[in-house]
Design an enzyme around this catalytic site. Structure first.
Site, mmCIF file in Angstrom:
data_model
loop_
_atom_site.group_PDB
_atom_site.id
_atom_site.type_symbol
_atom_site.label_atom_id
_atom_site.label_comp_id
_atom_site.label_asym_id
_atom_site.label_seq_id
_atom_site.Cartn_x
_atom_site.Cartn_y
_atom_site.Cartn_z
ATOM 1 N N SER A 182 59.047 -36.608 87.325
ATOM 2 C CA SER A 182 59.320 -35.194 87.094
ATOM 3 C C SER A 182 60.054 -34.633 88.305
ATOM 4 O O SER A 182 59.904 -35.137 89.424
ATOM 5 C CB SER A 182 58.025 -34.414 86.876
ATOM 6 N N HIS A 183 60.794 -33.580 88.074
ATOM 7 C CA HIS A 183 61.447 -32.885 89.180
ATOM 8 C C HIS A 183 60.424 -32.193 90.078
ATOM 9 O O HIS A 183 60.700 -31.903 91.227
ATOM 10 C CB HIS A 183 62.434 -31.861 88.633
ATOM 11 N N SER A 184 59.250 -31.938 89.544
ATOM 12 C CA SER A 184 58.194 -31.240 90.265
ATOM 13 C C SER A 184 57.044 -32.197 90.570
ATOM 14 O O SER A 184 56.496 -32.823 89.661
ATOM 15 C CB SER A 184 57.671 -30.079 89.405
#
Length: 130
Positions: free
Chosen positions: A8-10
């Protein structure tokens, strides 16, 4: 057991999905979160993903689940970086939350790589509301 890497980007999203799958598929020790950049910023990093794959692999292969477009590209680049490492790694075309849960349960139940990917990808057709 087939390992899983949550891309995930986060980092918070990746860790949250990992926590959820850990609860539902208890006993699976090869679920690794690979979210965000090393600096803590939003983004994805192919090197971090490839290192996560190495941690998740116990010899039965690793399935990657990613959130958005550049996460997919980073996952694919990580797969290229692992070429020649002897790790079977594939990317599932599945919603990241539902797919991760289904993949983790399938892995805990002893499914091989094809079965784990099929379980993840079948979640694309699941309706939440009738």
């Amino acid at each position: 057991m087939v390992g899983l890497v949550i891309v995930s980007h986060s980092s918070k999203i990746a860790e949250g999905i990992k926590d959820l799958t850990d609860q539902i598929a208890s006993g699976h020790k090869g679920i690794i979160a690979a979210g965000g950049l090393e600096t803590g910023e939003i983004g994805t990093d192919a090197v971090r993903i490839s290192e996560a794959v190495k941690k998740a692999d116990d010899g039965d292969g690793v399935v990657l689940l990613a959130d958005l477009g550049s996460g997919i590209m980073s996952a694919e680049t990580a797969m290229d970086l692992l070429d020649g490492e002897g790790i079977s790694v594939r990317l599932a075309d599945a919603p990241i939350v539902e797919g991760a849960i289904a993949a983790a349960v399938a892995a805990v139940c002893g499914q091989n790589m094809d079965g784990v990917i099929a379980a993840a990808e079948q979640t694309r057709a699941v309706h939440k509301i009738n």
